[in-house]
Scaffold this motif. Structure first.
Motif, mmCIF file in Angstrom:
data_model
loop_
_atom_site.group_PDB
_atom_site.id
_atom_site.type_symbol
_atom_site.label_atom_id
_atom_site.label_comp_id
_atom_site.label_asym_id
_atom_site.label_seq_id
_atom_site.Cartn_x
_atom_site.Cartn_y
_atom_site.Cartn_z
ATOM 1 N N ARG A 1 0.759 -1.202 -0.024
ATOM 2 C CA ARG A 1 -0.036 0.058 -0.065
ATOM 3 C C ARG A 1 0.866 1.176 -0.041
ATOM 4 O O ARG A 1 0.545 2.269 -0.469
ATOM 5 C CB ARG A 1 -1.048 -0.076 1.081
ATOM 6 N N ALA B 1 2.581 1.550 -3.708
ATOM 7 C CA ALA B 1 1.753 1.421 -4.870
ATOM 8 C C ALA B 1 1.187 2.851 -5.278
ATOM 9 O O ALA B 1 1.110 3.560 -4.329
ATOM 10 C CB ALA B 1 0.480 0.502 -4.645
ATOM 11 N N GLN C 1 -5.131 -0.586 -5.901
ATOM 12 C CA GLN C 1 -3.999 -1.312 -5.269
ATOM 13 C C GLN C 1 -4.363 -2.553 -4.643
ATOM 14 O O GLN C 1 -3.728 -3.560 -5.132
ATOM 15 C CB GLN C 1 -3.776 -0.324 -4.334
#
Length: 255
Positions: free
Chosen positions: A14, A17, A24
Motif C-alpha cells: 500500500r 503502490a 491497489q
C-alpha cells in the motif's frame, strides 16, 4: 490461504503502490492469483476479513473484488462467497475443414463431452423449413447440446435436420456426424456465418459466464454431395475460450 493473508497484512504494497486504494487491492489479489498463491476454485477471504487485514473500508474491498469478477478472474457464488475462477484454456479451430466437435477436441488431446439440452422430433419452424427446404407439416430432429472440453463448458450447439435424415435423434449419443456417416448422410461441405454477440441470461447461465459476456454466434448450413441441405446448426461459443483461424491465399495473378 496463509500466504495470501500474509501478503495482505504486509503494508509495503500500500505504501509503494500508486492509484486508488481499490485498484491497489485489486492488483494485489491479481498478483496472488497469477503467482499461484491462490489456486483455481480457492475461496477468497470475506469482504469483512479483507477489510480488517488491509485496514480498508468494505466499500473499497467490494469495488476491488467487483473488478476481478468483471475480468472473470474471480467468480461469486450466492451464499458461498468469492472464488478464484477456473482457468479457461483457449482452443484454436481452423475454418478450413468440416469436422465434429468431438473429432476436433480429440485432435487437440482434449476430452469432449456433451450435456443434452434437447433431443427429439418437433414441428419445423419457418426458418428451419426455409433453410432445410421442407414443406409445411414436416418435422425436424433437433439435437441441442452443451459442449464441453475437459469438463469446461465451451459452446451451445443447436442442430436441426430433416426427420428423413435423422428419424431417431435419440441414437445420437456422442458424435452427430458419426451417426450421419453410418447412414450415408454425412455432409461434405458447409457455409458458416460468424458474428459477434453478447450472451443472453439463459445461454450465459448454461455456459457459466456472466450475462452480457462476449461470445461468437455461428450459423452453419451443411450440404450433401448432391447439393441438398442436410444440417442447419446455430451455435454460440465462448469468446474467452475460442479462437477461429482462417488461412488466406493470394491469387497467383496478384503475386
Amino acid at each position: 490461504m496463509t500466504e495470501f493473508i500474509s501478503m495482505l497484512e504486509d503494508g509495503d504494497w500500500r505504501v509503494n503502490a500508486s492509484g486508488p486504494r481499490y485498484l491497489q487491492l485489486r492488483r494485489r489479489i491479481q498478483k496472488a492469483i497469477d503467482e499461484g498463491v491462490l489456486g483455481e476454485n480457492e475461496p477468497l477471504p470475506s469482504e469483512r476479513e479483507i477489510a480488517a487485514l488491509t485496514d480498508l473500508s468494505r466499500v473499497t474491498v467490494r469495488k476491488a473484488v467487483a473488478g476481478l469478477v468483471e475480468d472473470r478472474v474471480v467468480v461469486q457464488k450466492r451464499g458461498s462467497g468469492s472464488f478464484v475462477a477456473p482457468r479457461v484454456h483457449k482452443v484454436e479451430q481452423r475454418l478450413s475443414g468440416l469436422t465434429s466437435f468431438s473429432e476436433d477436441m480429440a485432435r487437440r488431446g482434449l476430452t469432449a463431452s456433451s450435456e443434452w439440452l434437447r433431443r427429439g422430433l418437433f414441428p419445423a419452424s419457418p426458418e428451419e423449413m426455409f433453410t432445410l427446404g421442407l414443406t409445411s407439416g414436416c418435422r425436424v430432429a433437433r439435437v441441442d447440446r452443451l459442449r464441453k472440453a475437459d469438463g469446461t463448458p465451451m459452446a451451445i450447439e443447436r442442430a436441426s435436420l430433416s426427420e428423413t435424415v435423422l428419424p431417431h435423434p435419440e441414437e445420437v449419443t456422442r458424435s452427430l456426424y458419426s451417426v450421419l456417416r453410418a447412414s450415408g448422410m454425412q455432409p461434405v461441405r458447409a457455409i458458416q456465418r460468424i458474428s459477434a454477440r453478447n450472451f443472453d441470461p439463459v445461454d450465459a447461465e448454461i455456459l457459466g459466464v456472466p450475462a452480457g459476456s462476449a461470445g461468437l454466434k455461428i450459423e452453419r448450413v451443411s450440404y450433401l454431395a448432391n447439393g441438398n441441405v442436410v444440417e442447419f446448426t446455430r451455435s454460440v461459443y465462448r469468446g474467452d475460450a475460442y479462437d477461429f483461424i482462417a488461412e488466406l491465399q493470394i491469387p497467383e495473378e496478384q503475386t
